[in-house]
Design a protein around this motif. Structure first.
Motif, PDB file in Angstrom:
ATOM      1  N   ARG A  19       0.836  -1.204   0.000  1.00  0.00           N
ATOM      2  CA  ARG A  19       0.000   0.000   0.000  1.00  0.00           C
ATOM      3  C   ARG A  19       0.879   1.266   0.000  1.00  0.00           C
ATOM      4  O   ARG A  19       0.582   2.243  -0.693  1.00  0.00           O
ATOM      5  N   ARG A  20       1.947   1.234   0.779  1.00  0.00           N
ATOM      6  CA  ARG A  20       2.852   2.379   0.834  1.00  0.00           C
ATOM      7  C   ARG A  20       3.534   2.613  -0.508  1.00  0.00           C
ATOM      8  O   ARG A  20       3.644   3.754  -0.977  1.00  0.00           O
ATOM      9  N   ILE A  22       2.417   1.696  -3.452  1.00  0.00           N
ATOM     10  CA  ILE A  22       1.387   2.181  -4.379  1.00  0.00           C
ATOM     11  C   ILE A  22       1.160   3.677  -4.168  1.00  0.00           C
ATOM     12  O   ILE A  22       1.020   4.445  -5.130  1.00  0.00           O
ATOM     13  N   GLY A  23       1.152   4.113  -2.915  1.00  0.00           N
ATOM     14  CA  GLY A  23       1.008   5.537  -2.627  1.00  0.00           C
ATOM     15  C   GLY A  23       2.154   6.347  -3.203  1.00  0.00           C
ATOM     16  O   GLY A  23       1.951   7.443  -3.750  1.00  0.00           O
ATOM     17  N   ARG A  26       1.550   6.662  -6.838  1.00  0.00           N
ATOM     18  CA  ARG A  26       0.451   7.594  -7.123  1.00  0.00           C
ATOM     19  C   ARG A  26       0.920   9.047  -7.060  1.00  0.00           C
ATOM     20  O   ARG A  26       0.426   9.901  -7.836  1.00  0.00           O
ATOM     21  N   ARG A  27       1.875   9.350  -6.213  1.00  0.00           N
ATOM     22  CA  ARG A  27       2.321  10.730  -6.031  1.00  0.00           C
ATOM     23  C   ARG A  27       3.431  11.155  -6.993  1.00  0.00           C
ATOM     24  O   ARG A  27       3.902  12.293  -6.923  1.00  0.00           O
ATOM     25  N   CYS A  52      -6.547  -1.683  -2.872  1.00  0.00           N
ATOM     26  CA  CYS A  52      -5.560  -0.628  -2.599  1.00  0.00           C
ATOM     27  C   CYS A  52      -5.389   0.287  -3.804  1.00  0.00           C
ATOM     28  O   CYS A  52      -5.312   1.517  -3.665  1.00  0.00           O
ATOM     29  N   GLU A  55      -8.515   2.465  -4.050  1.00  0.00           N
ATOM     30  CA  GLU A  55      -8.543   3.487  -2.999  1.00  0.00           C
ATOM     31  C   GLU A  55      -7.547   4.607  -3.283  1.00  0.00           C
ATOM     32  O   GLU A  55      -7.797   5.768  -2.951  1.00  0.00           O
ATOM     33  N   ALA A  56      -6.405   4.246  -3.883  1.00  0.00           N
ATOM     34  CA  ALA A  56      -5.379   5.242  -4.206  1.00  0.00           C
ATOM     35  C   ALA A  56      -5.653   5.934  -5.535  1.00  0.00           C
ATOM     36  O   ALA A  56      -4.899   6.829  -5.922  1.00  0.00           O
ATOM     37  N   ASP A  57      -6.721   5.517  -6.223  1.00  0.00           N
ATOM     38  CA  ASP A  57      -7.082   6.091  -7.525  1.00  0.00           C
ATOM     39  C   ASP A  57      -5.936   5.941  -8.515  1.00  0.00           C
ATOM     40  O   ASP A  57      -5.454   6.909  -9.105  1.00  0.00           O
ATOM     41  N   VAL A  58      -5.514   4.675  -8.697  1.00  0.00           N
ATOM     42  CA  VAL A  58      -4.440   4.354  -9.641  1.00  0.00           C
ATOM     43  C   VAL A  58      -5.046   3.493 -10.757  1.00  0.00           C
ATOM     44  O   VAL A  58      -5.097   2.268 -10.645  1.00  0.00           O
TER      45      VAL A  58
END
Length: 263
Positions: A19-20, A22-23, A26-27, A52, A55-58
């Protein structure tokens, strides 16, 4: 138009780090990219990864199922084969990338016409004891022959360069063997001036043991005086990674300062 960079991630059963990562993806500021996740996990785990991503909009991501028996070299080749971009970038789920990492490495690759770009300087976090170090493979008394971290690789897709699926590098050091092939047959740039774009993490479940990481700390940690002189820069860089404060920042000689939450 800038080339598409395929970020290649392996994730078996550790949802938190995934999840981290992926975040971090995303950024990224580089717009032309995709995320490929190769997973040996169960169908339930792959579904959790898909949540995930949602939720991260990827939207520009794919999950590729993999045989649980495959070794790391074969898994990384599976990710290479699934990639659609002209560029490929290692995106380990253990580690973190600053939002401008992809942009700056792509710019360097294109500007020099290189086949691959690696970083020689980066941050290293030991999660069990919450200690952060600034490692630099160049600025040491005895620099190694290959002063870089293989996990920071960005390269052009090229059928000549693949991971080993047999022999001593089929599972441990598979990224090192590919790097050696690139340095022998390609144009490789080791970026000394792109420090603090990458955070390498030791959490206890890494491919390599704590002893391996401790050897890296002893050999490549920047002097405490240098760390102290760049305390503001290090605090600012750390704030751009998904790392919860506080963390103790160490130099080669030991503790230098504590990075706390901004007030």
């Amino acid at each position: 138009m800038s080339p598409v960079a395929s970020c290649l991630m392996l994730s078996r059963d550790r949802l938190g780090p995934a999840r981290r990562a992926i975040g971090c993806y995303r950024r990224q500021t580089y717009p032309h990219r995709e995320l490929v996740i190769v997973s040996q996990g169960t169908a339930r785990y792959r579904a959790a990864l898909a949540r995930c991503l949602a939720e991260a909009d990827v939207p520009d991501a794919r999950i590729v199922p993999a045989d649980p028996a495959l070794r790391l070299g074969a898994l990384r080749n599976l990710a290479l084969d699934a990639a659609r971009g002209a560029l490929v970038c290692v995106w380990d789920d253990d580690d973190c990338s600053r939002p401008d990492r992809l942009q700056r490495q792509v710019e360097r690759l294109d500007a020099g016409g290189f086949d691959a770009v690696f970083l020689s300087s980066y941050l290293h976090l030991s999660e069990p004891d919450r200690v952060l170090r600034w490692l630099d493979h160049r600025n040491v008394q005895d620099p190694p022959e290959h002063p870089l971290l293989p996990g920071t690789m960005l390269m052009r897709r090229d059928a000549r360069f693949r991971y080993r699926e047999t022999g001593r590098h089929e599972h441990h050091g598979e990224d090192w063997a590919l790097m050696l092939d690139l340095r022998e047959r390609g144009r490789v740039h080791i970026a000394d001036d792109l420090a603090l774009l990458y955070l390498y993490t030791f959490h206890g479940g890494n491919t390599f043991s704590r002893d391996h990481h401790e050897r890296m700390w002893r050999r490549f940690s920047r002097p405490s005086s240098v760390v102290a002189a760049h305390a503001g820069e290090l605090r600012a860089a750390l704030a751009r990674f998904p790392v919860a404060p506080p963390v103790d920042v160490h130099g080669a000689e030991g503790f230098v300062f504590t990075a706390k939450a901004a007030r």
